[in-house]
Design a protein around this motif. Structure first.
Motif, PDB file in Angstrom:
ATOM      1  N   GLN A  25       8.551   4.057  -0.487  1.00 58.75           N
ATOM      2  CA  GLN A  25       7.440   3.522   0.292  1.00 58.75           C
ATOM      3  C   GLN A  25       6.131   4.149  -0.165  1.00 58.75           C
ATOM      4  O   GLN A  25       6.069   5.339  -0.454  1.00 58.75           O
ATOM      5  CB  GLN A  25       7.637   3.798   1.780  1.00 58.75           C
ATOM      6  CG  GLN A  25       8.745   2.995   2.387  1.00 58.75           C
ATOM      7  CD  GLN A  25       8.775   3.173   3.891  1.00 58.75           C
ATOM      8  OE1 GLN A  25       7.926   3.806   4.480  1.00 58.75           O
ATOM      9  NE2 GLN A  25       9.774   2.597   4.520  1.00 58.75           N
ATOM     10  N   HIS A  26       5.105   3.345  -0.192  1.00 57.04           N
ATOM     11  CA  HIS A  26       3.779   3.837  -0.542  1.00 57.04           C
ATOM     12  C   HIS A  26       3.295   4.748   0.582  1.00 57.04           C
ATOM     13  O   HIS A  26       3.517   4.454   1.763  1.00 57.04           O
ATOM     14  CB  HIS A  26       2.826   2.649  -0.714  1.00 57.04           C
ATOM     15  CG  HIS A  26       1.550   3.014  -1.377  1.00 57.04           C
ATOM     16  ND1 HIS A  26       0.543   3.680  -0.727  1.00 57.04           N
ATOM     17  CD2 HIS A  26       1.124   2.820  -2.645  1.00 57.04           C
ATOM     18  CE1 HIS A  26      -0.462   3.874  -1.557  1.00 57.04           C
ATOM     19  NE2 HIS A  26      -0.123   3.353  -2.727  1.00 57.04           N
ATOM     20  N   ARG A  29       1.573   3.474   3.829  1.00 56.08           N
ATOM     21  CA  ARG A  29       2.291   2.854   4.938  1.00 56.08           C
ATOM     22  C   ARG A  29       2.380   3.759   6.149  1.00 56.08           C
ATOM     23  O   ARG A  29       2.819   3.344   7.214  1.00 56.08           O
ATOM     24  CB  ARG A  29       3.694   2.428   4.502  1.00 56.08           C
ATOM     25  CG  ARG A  29       3.638   1.134   3.695  1.00 56.08           C
ATOM     26  CD  ARG A  29       4.965   0.588   3.334  1.00 56.08           C
ATOM     27  NE  ARG A  29       5.823   0.311   4.482  1.00 56.08           N
ATOM     28  CZ  ARG A  29       7.008  -0.241   4.383  1.00 56.08           C
ATOM     29  NH1 ARG A  29       7.477  -0.597   3.203  1.00 56.08           N
ATOM     30  NH2 ARG A  29       7.749  -0.449   5.444  1.00 56.08           N
ATOM     31  N   GLN A  55       4.124  -5.011  -1.598  1.00 57.40           N
ATOM     32  CA  GLN A  55       3.055  -4.041  -1.817  1.00 57.40           C
ATOM     33  C   GLN A  55       2.263  -3.850  -0.522  1.00 57.40           C
ATOM     34  O   GLN A  55       2.461  -4.566   0.451  1.00 57.40           O
ATOM     35  CB  GLN A  55       2.081  -4.521  -2.915  1.00 57.40           C
ATOM     36  CG  GLN A  55       2.716  -4.819  -4.234  1.00 57.40           C
ATOM     37  CD  GLN A  55       3.247  -6.246  -4.307  1.00 57.40           C
ATOM     38  OE1 GLN A  55       2.980  -7.059  -3.437  1.00 57.40           O
ATOM     39  NE2 GLN A  55       4.015  -6.539  -5.315  1.00 57.40           N
ATOM     40  N   VAL A  56       1.347  -2.884  -0.569  1.00 57.51           N
ATOM     41  CA  VAL A  56       0.448  -2.680   0.570  1.00 57.51           C
ATOM     42  C   VAL A  56      -0.925  -3.224   0.192  1.00 57.51           C
ATOM     43  O   VAL A  56      -1.275  -3.285  -0.989  1.00 57.51           O
ATOM     44  CB  VAL A  56       0.350  -1.190   0.983  1.00 57.51           C
ATOM     45  CG1 VAL A  56       1.665  -0.686   1.512  1.00 57.51           C
ATOM     46  CG2 VAL A  56      -0.127  -0.322  -0.148  1.00 57.51           C
ATOM     47  N   GLN A  58      -4.889  -3.362  -0.426  1.00 63.87           N
ATOM     48  CA  GLN A  58      -5.841  -2.385  -0.960  1.00 63.87           C
ATOM     49  C   GLN A  58      -6.645  -1.745   0.172  1.00 63.87           C
ATOM     50  O   GLN A  58      -6.984  -0.570   0.107  1.00 63.87           O
ATOM     51  CB  GLN A  58      -6.777  -3.065  -1.968  1.00 63.87           C
ATOM     52  CG  GLN A  58      -7.729  -2.105  -2.644  1.00 63.87           C
ATOM     53  CD  GLN A  58      -7.017  -1.030  -3.445  1.00 63.87           C
ATOM     54  OE1 GLN A  58      -5.982  -1.272  -4.045  1.00 63.87           O
ATOM     55  NE2 GLN A  58      -7.562   0.163  -3.437  1.00 63.87           N
ATOM     56  N   ILE A  61      -4.718   1.196   1.490  1.00 66.13           N
ATOM     57  CA  ILE A  61      -4.777   2.336   0.575  1.00 66.13           C
ATOM     58  C   ILE A  61      -6.125   3.041   0.712  1.00 66.13           C
ATOM     59  O   ILE A  61      -6.195   4.275   0.774  1.00 66.13           O
ATOM     60  CB  ILE A  61      -4.527   1.875  -0.870  1.00 66.13           C
ATOM     61  CG1 ILE A  61      -3.118   1.298  -1.006  1.00 66.13           C
ATOM     62  CG2 ILE A  61      -4.729   3.032  -1.853  1.00 66.13           C
ATOM     63  CD1 ILE A  61      -2.852   0.595  -2.317  1.00 66.13           C
ATOM     64  N   ARG A  64      -6.278   5.003   3.999  1.00 66.73           N
ATOM     65  CA  ARG A  64      -5.540   6.268   3.900  1.00 66.73           C
ATOM     66  C   ARG A  64      -6.357   7.312   3.157  1.00 66.73           C
ATOM     67  O   ARG A  64      -6.462   8.462   3.575  1.00 66.73           O
ATOM     68  CB  ARG A  64      -4.212   6.058   3.190  1.00 66.73           C
ATOM     69  CG  ARG A  64      -3.472   7.359   2.944  1.00 66.73           C
ATOM     70  CD  ARG A  64      -2.224   7.134   2.094  1.00 66.73           C
ATOM     71  NE  ARG A  64      -1.698   8.389   1.661  1.00 66.73           N
ATOM     72  CZ  ARG A  64      -1.996   8.967   0.499  1.00 66.73           C
ATOM     73  NH1 ARG A  64      -2.813   8.379  -0.351  1.00 66.73           N
ATOM     74  NH2 ARG A  64      -1.477  10.131   0.184  1.00 66.73           N
ATOM     75  N   TYR A  99      -9.499   8.406  -4.144  1.00 66.19           N
ATOM     76  CA  TYR A  99      -8.102   7.990  -4.321  1.00 66.19           C
ATOM     77  C   TYR A  99      -7.312   9.097  -5.004  1.00 66.19           C
ATOM     78  O   TYR A  99      -6.199   9.428  -4.599  1.00 66.19           O
ATOM     79  CB  TYR A  99      -8.004   6.719  -5.172  1.00 66.19           C
ATOM     80  CG  TYR A  99      -8.463   5.462  -4.502  1.00 66.19           C
ATOM     81  CD1 TYR A  99      -7.839   4.985  -3.356  1.00 66.19           C
ATOM     82  CD2 TYR A  99      -9.507   4.712  -5.036  1.00 66.19           C
ATOM     83  CE1 TYR A  99      -8.249   3.810  -2.749  1.00 66.19           C
ATOM     84  CE2 TYR A  99      -9.910   3.536  -4.445  1.00 66.19           C
ATOM     85  CZ  TYR A  99      -9.296   3.096  -3.308  1.00 66.19           C
ATOM     86  OH  TYR A  99      -9.695   1.927  -2.713  1.00 66.19           O
ATOM     87  N   ASP A 103      -4.113  11.230  -3.520  1.00 64.61           N
ATOM     88  CA  ASP A 103      -2.815  11.325  -4.203  1.00 64.61           C
ATOM     89  C   ASP A 103      -2.418  12.771  -4.463  1.00 64.61           C
ATOM     90  O   ASP A 103      -1.265  13.137  -4.343  1.00 64.61           O
ATOM     91  CB  ASP A 103      -2.849  10.549  -5.522  1.00 64.61           C
ATOM     92  CG  ASP A 103      -2.930   9.055  -5.290  1.00 64.61           C
ATOM     93  OD1 ASP A 103      -2.585   8.595  -4.170  1.00 64.61           O
ATOM     94  OD2 ASP A 103      -3.327   8.338  -6.228  1.00 64.61           O
TER      95      ASP A 103
END
Length: 107
Positions: A25-26, A29, A55-56, A58, A61, A64, A99, A103
């Protein structure tokens, strides 16, 4: 909720560990999707048809990244939107550096 195995009960898994144990899972999520309204830990959906996506979005993302990371480009703290020349980026976008920072913090 406890799991019983061989007569012993296991304590419930903490949410902080449970999130990283979700295989495939990304990480985005973990929060609700601002685009389609999908709940946390649920797949994004195509808004017009309600069909789940692999996918999720953009926007999820970016949300998050904004929630958990600082932006080194515009020097803002988590939860503060990224900006250029004093104006927030369009559609809740964030800088690429944010981003990358998000990560790194998830790893």
């Amino acid at each position: 909720m406890t799991t019983s195995r061989y007569g012993q009960t296991a304590p419930p898994m903490p949410d902080s560990i449970r999130h990283f144990m979700r295989a495939g899972q990304h990480p985005a999520r973990a929060i609700p999707c601002p685009h389609c309204g999908a709940a946390a830990h649920k797949p994004c959906r195509i808004p017009s048809r309600g069909v789940p996506m692999a996918q999720v979005h953009q926007q999820r993302i970016a949300a998050r990244a904004q929630l958990i990371a600082c932006c080194s480009t515009c020097q803002v703290e988590p939860t503060t939107p990224c900006h250029t020349n004093g104006r927030a980026l369009e559609n809740g976008s964030v800088h690429a550096a944010r981003y990358a920072e998000a990560d790194r913090s998830a790893a």
